[in-house]
Design an enzyme around this catalytic site. Structure first.
Site, PDB file in Angstrom:
ATOM      1  N   GLY A 199      10.549   1.927  -1.276  1.00 24.88           N
ATOM      2  CA  GLY A 199       9.935   3.173  -1.902  1.00 24.88           C
ATOM      3  C   GLY A 199      10.057   4.174  -1.003  1.00 24.88           C
ATOM      4  O   GLY A 199       9.495   4.236   0.219  1.00 24.88           O
TER       5      GLY A 199
ATOM      6  N   HIS B  61      -9.893  -1.902  -1.554  1.00 25.92           N
ATOM      7  CA  HIS B  61      -9.427  -0.633  -1.125  1.00 25.92           C
ATOM      8  C   HIS B  61      -9.913   0.190  -2.607  1.00 25.92           C
ATOM      9  O   HIS B  61      -8.970   0.379  -3.483  1.00 25.92           O
ATOM     10  CB  HIS B  61      -8.093  -0.623  -1.012  1.00 25.92           C
ATOM     11  CG  HIS B  61      -7.609   0.692  -0.737  1.00 25.92           C
ATOM     12  ND1 HIS B  61      -7.840   1.544   0.314  1.00 25.92           N
ATOM     13  CD2 HIS B  61      -6.425   1.451  -1.162  1.00 25.92           C
ATOM     14  CE1 HIS B  61      -7.312   2.653   0.461  1.00 25.92           C
ATOM     15  NE2 HIS B  61      -6.256   2.462  -0.381  1.00 25.92           N
TER      16      HIS B  61
ATOM     17  N   SER C  36       1.553  -0.696  -2.173  1.00 24.46           N
ATOM     18  CA  SER C  36       1.172  -0.233  -3.633  1.00 24.46           C
ATOM     19  C   SER C  36      -0.202  -0.588  -4.135  1.00 24.46           C
ATOM     20  O   SER C  36      -0.911  -1.296  -3.767  1.00 24.46           O
ATOM     21  CB  SER C  36       2.337  -0.994  -4.235  1.00 24.46           C
ATOM     22  OG  SER C  36       3.650  -0.990  -3.808  1.00 24.46           O
TER      23      SER C  36
ATOM     24  N   ARG D  76      -7.788   3.877  -9.417  1.00 16.63           N
ATOM     25  CA  ARG D  76      -6.384   2.975  -8.958  1.00 16.63           C
ATOM     26  C   ARG D  76      -6.153   1.679 -10.041  1.00 16.63           C
ATOM     27  O   ARG D  76      -5.149   1.255 -10.075  1.00 16.63           O
ATOM     28  CB  ARG D  76      -6.827   2.351  -7.494  1.00 16.63           C
ATOM     29  CG  ARG D  76      -6.563   3.146  -6.534  1.00 16.63           C
ATOM     30  CD  ARG D  76      -7.057   2.482  -4.999  1.00 16.63           C
ATOM     31  NE  ARG D  76      -6.823   3.271  -3.903  1.00 16.63           N
ATOM     32  CZ  ARG D  76      -7.670   4.178  -3.402  1.00 16.63           C
ATOM     33  NH1 ARG D  76      -8.731   4.080  -4.094  1.00 16.63           N
ATOM     34  NH2 ARG D  76      -7.245   4.660  -2.213  1.00 16.63           N
TER      35      ARG D  76
ATOM     36  N   GLY E 160       9.285   7.525  -1.482  1.00 20.13           N
ATOM     37  CA  GLY E 160       8.599   8.646  -1.584  1.00 20.13           C
ATOM     38  C   GLY E 160       7.892   8.985  -0.319  1.00 20.13           C
ATOM     39  O   GLY E 160       8.068   8.601   0.879  1.00 20.13           O
TER      40      GLY E 160
END
Length: 312
Positions: free
Chosen positions: A11, A179, A123, A92, A13
Site C-alpha cells: 500500500g 482501535h 488496514s 471503521r 498511499g
C-alpha cells in the site's frame, strides 16, 4: 542487500509511503513498496530514494505494482496498509467487508513468499483485519500484530502535552482495547515526568482528553476529508524498528489474546514485548475497576465486527 533487513510495505498511499520513508531514514533496511496502482509505488520509491542524499540514508527503496510481489520475497517484516481509507461520515466498521477481501488477497501473496515474516497490520478496521491476516497466513499469533495502540497513545500523549504545557517527551501513557471509539486510555498508568496525570490536570480535563483520544481519527477525517497518515506511518515504522532491531520494547499493539486480561480468541490492543519474534509476550497492567469495565465494552465492540468476517 549488504546484510540489511528487508521490509515490505503493501500500500503506497499516504500511510504506507510515510512508513516506507521513516524506515528508509533509519538506514538499516531494504524497503519494498507495493501498490495495486501501476507506477505509484515506483514513483514514491524514487522520490524517497532521492531524499536520501539530503537526509543521509542509502537509496534502497524499490517500488513495484501488484504483479511484482516476488520483489518482497524473504522479507523480515511486512506492513500491510492496503485497503480503502475512511471518508467523512464513514465508520471503521463500514470498511470491514471490502477491506477483508483486499487484506486476504495481500496476505496470501505475502505469506507464500515470506514464510518467516512478522506481519504488521495497519488496514482498517484494524482489529478485524488482524484476524483476517492470521487466518489466511496461518502464521503463529505472535507473528501477526496490529498497529493501533501506538497511534492512539501518541494522540493521547500529544493532548496531554498541550494541556499541561510540558514536553511530550516526558509523557508516558498507554491506550488499550479496540482501535475505535471503545478504546481505553489507561489514566491510572499515565504520568508526566513520573508525576501521575491526575496530580497535574483536573478530572474534568482528563475526561475531555480521553474522549478526544477516542475520536482522534475521526477528528482528522473531518478536517482532511481522509484518514491521517503522518502519525500512523511513524507508529508503524516504530513497530518495524522494534522487530527488525530486536529491541524488546514494551509497546501497545494489537495482539491475539488467549486468556490474557480475561479475553480469549480475540485481537485486542494490549502492551506487548515487541522483538524479532513479533509480539513475544503480553504484558499485564493492573487496571482499575472502571478501566476493566471499559475494556470489556471494547471487547464486545470488537467481537461484533469480527463476527461478520469470512476469515476469522
Amino acid at each position: 542487500m549488504n546484510g540489511r533487513k528487508k521490509v515490505t510495505v503493501v500500500g503506497a498511499g499516504n500511510v504506507g509511503a510515510t512508513c516506507a520513508q521513516e524506515v528508509a531514514r533509519r538506514d538499516y533496511a531494504e524497503v519494498v513498496l507495493v501498490d495495486v496502482k501501476p507506477d505509484l509505488a515506483a514513483g514514491k520509491a524514487l522520490d524517497i530514494n532521492q531524499a536520501g542524499s539530503v537526509l543521509g540514508y542509502e537509496p534502497t527503496v524499490v517500488g513495484v505494482d501488484a504483479s511484482g510481489y516476488d520483489a518482497s520475497a524473504g522479507s523480515d517484516v511486512v506492513v500491510i496498509t492496503a485497503g480503502l481509507p475512511r471518508k467523512p461520515g464513514m465508520s471503521r466498521d463500514d470498511l470491514v467487508k471490502t477491506n477483508e477481501t483486499i487484506v486476504a488477497e495481500v496476505t496470501r501473496e505475502i505469506a507464500k513468499r515470506s514464510k518467516q515474516a512478522v506481519l504488521v497490520i495497519v488496514s482498517n478496521p484494524l482489529d478485524a483485519m488482524c484476524h483476517v491476516a492470521r487466518a489466511v497466513s496461518k502464521f503463529p499469533r505472535e507473528r501477526v500484530v496490529g498497529m493501533a495502540g501506538i497511534l492512539d497513545t501518541a494522540r493521547f500523549e500529544c493532548f496531554i502535552a498541550q494541556e499541561t504545557g510540558l514536553s511530550v517527551k516526558e509523557v508516558t501513557a498507554t491506550v488499550l482495547g479496540g482501535h475505535g471509539d471503545q478504546m481505553v486510555p489507561v489514566v491510572s498508568a499515565t504520568t508526566v515526568g513520573g508525576v501521575p496525570l491526575d496530580q497535574l490536570v483536573s478530572a474534568a480535563k482528563i475526561r475531555k482528553m480521553v474522549e478526544r483520544t477516542k475520536v482522534g481519527g475521526g477528528e482528522i477525517v473531518k478536517l482532511l476529508g481522509t484518514s491521517a497518515w503522518y502519525a500512523p506511518g511513524a507508529a508503524a515504522a516504530q513497530m518495524v524498528d522494534a522487530i527488525c532491531l530486536d529491541e524488546k520494547r514494551v509497546l501497545p499493539c494489537t495482539a491475539y489474546l488467549q486468556g490474557e486480561y480475561g479475553i480469549r480468541d480475540l485481537y485486542m490492543g494490549v502492551p506487548v514485548k515487541l522483538g524479532a519474534g513479533g509480539a513475544e509476550e503480553v504484558v499485564k497492567l493492573r487496571l482499575t475497576a472502571a478501566e476493566k469495565k471499559m475494556l470489556k465494552l471494547s471487547e464486545a465492540a470488537v467481537r461484533d465486527v469480527v463476527q461478520v468476517l469470512t476469515h476469522r
